[in-house]
Scaffold this motif. Sequence first.
Motif, short mmCIF file in Angstrom:
data_model
loop_
_atom_site.label_atom_id
_atom_site.label_comp_id
_atom_site.label_asym_id
_atom_site.label_seq_id
_atom_site.Cartn_x
_atom_site.Cartn_y
_atom_site.Cartn_z
N MET A 12 0.83 -1.20 0.00
CA MET A 12 0.00 0.00 0.00
C MET A 12 0.86 1.25 0.00
O MET A 12 1.76 1.39 0.82
N VAL A 59 -0.13 4.19 0.93
CA VAL A 59 -0.39 4.95 2.15
C VAL A 59 0.45 4.41 3.31
O VAL A 59 0.89 5.17 4.18
N PHE A 60 0.67 3.12 3.32
CA PHE A 60 1.53 2.52 4.33
C PHE A 60 2.98 2.97 4.16
O PHE A 60 3.66 3.33 5.12
N GLU A 93 -7.36 6.45 10.97
CA GLU A 93 -6.73 6.32 9.66
C GLU A 93 -5.86 5.05 9.62
O GLU A 93 -5.93 4.28 8.66
N MET A 143 -6.56 1.46 7.55
CA MET A 143 -5.49 0.90 6.73
C MET A 143 -5.29 -0.58 7.04
O MET A 143 -5.20 -1.42 6.14
#
Length: 390
Positions: free
Chosen positions: A66, A68-69, A177, A181
Amino acid sequence: MEDLLEQLVALFPTEPEWKVDWDKIIKRGLLTWVMAMQQTQQTPIWHREGDVWTHTQMVCEELANMQVFRKLPIKQRQEVFLAALLHDIGKIPCTRMEAGEWTSPNHAIVGSRMAREWLWKQYGLSGSKEASTFRETVCWLIRYHALPPHIVMQKNPEQRLIKVAANGELAEDFSLELLCMLSAADVLGRITDRKQESLEVIELCKEIAKDTGCLKTPLFFTTEASKYAYLSGRMAQPELEWYDNTWGEIILLSGLPGTGKDTWIQKYQKEYPMISLDELRKQMHISPKEAQGTVIQAAKEQAMQYLRKKQSFVWNATNLTAKIREKQIQLFERYQASVRVIFLETEWKENLCRNQQRIKEVPKQVICDMLQNLVPPERGEAQYVEWHCV
């Protein structure tokens, strides 16, 4: 953070390859859990990939992929990846066959307690702000990882999310958030026909949290009284202001034996009278191993004498679970007192050392059993909740 944990998190995926070195991770830290997870089955409706360990590996691989990770600060990456590694360990003791299907009721709750004990004892994550923040961020991610894909089943989704997000006041790395995730990786890391449906609900959860202002940080309230009134379900809208009609506060201590509760009282709150269950046991010649009903009743009678006079006091006991704390808080609030929960922790080795120095030492196994059940207070349990490392 202890060297052992530093060695483990150093193996977590990072740039530029973002690969997961499973052999090293297992050898360095997860050997305790892997065999048990391999032997724990899951229902094919949600997990056609099979056992819990296969699912866990898939979740971690999806998380590492990911964007975002990958953009997270390194500490938060470590926290959410460790939560992914441990998110389903609760299925080991909780899984059973019902009506021809594998089911694991309460596995997230049990798993968070298992992770807490493991991190506390094996990796030394206790006794400092950094350690407690890291540990409880991981544990709360595990505890609530099933909430986002089931948010539409909540009676009041906004209130539920705001209440969970409020825990970020105590462990500042925790956020909805990060939780969403982890939940998305949990869904992606499985084989099921319902994957897209679950991902859409997680996105809805993020939108609700964003709209209510609690996706990245806890929601701001104008007063502590208003915050508690909303989190406890007494106030319908978070933007309203609650009239605080309490006359004063009761301090409810929480922590393992040997943490230093008596020392903390003498240092910070010696002007308040104290109700001590340990002291009552001494006076009544009752061992901690014996039935505690008469001790509790005597403590409550003392408490009610103070409450009737509107006299602040300290309730000094271990109070290790939300259920136990809730009983005391409800009693105090019936007399219109405000409650401040003070949770104390110290390093594990120091904890055991202090206990050995007590006049009446609590058996080490008893303290270990208590640690298994310990759940630090969440922000919504009382009007004021504080954690202190001593």
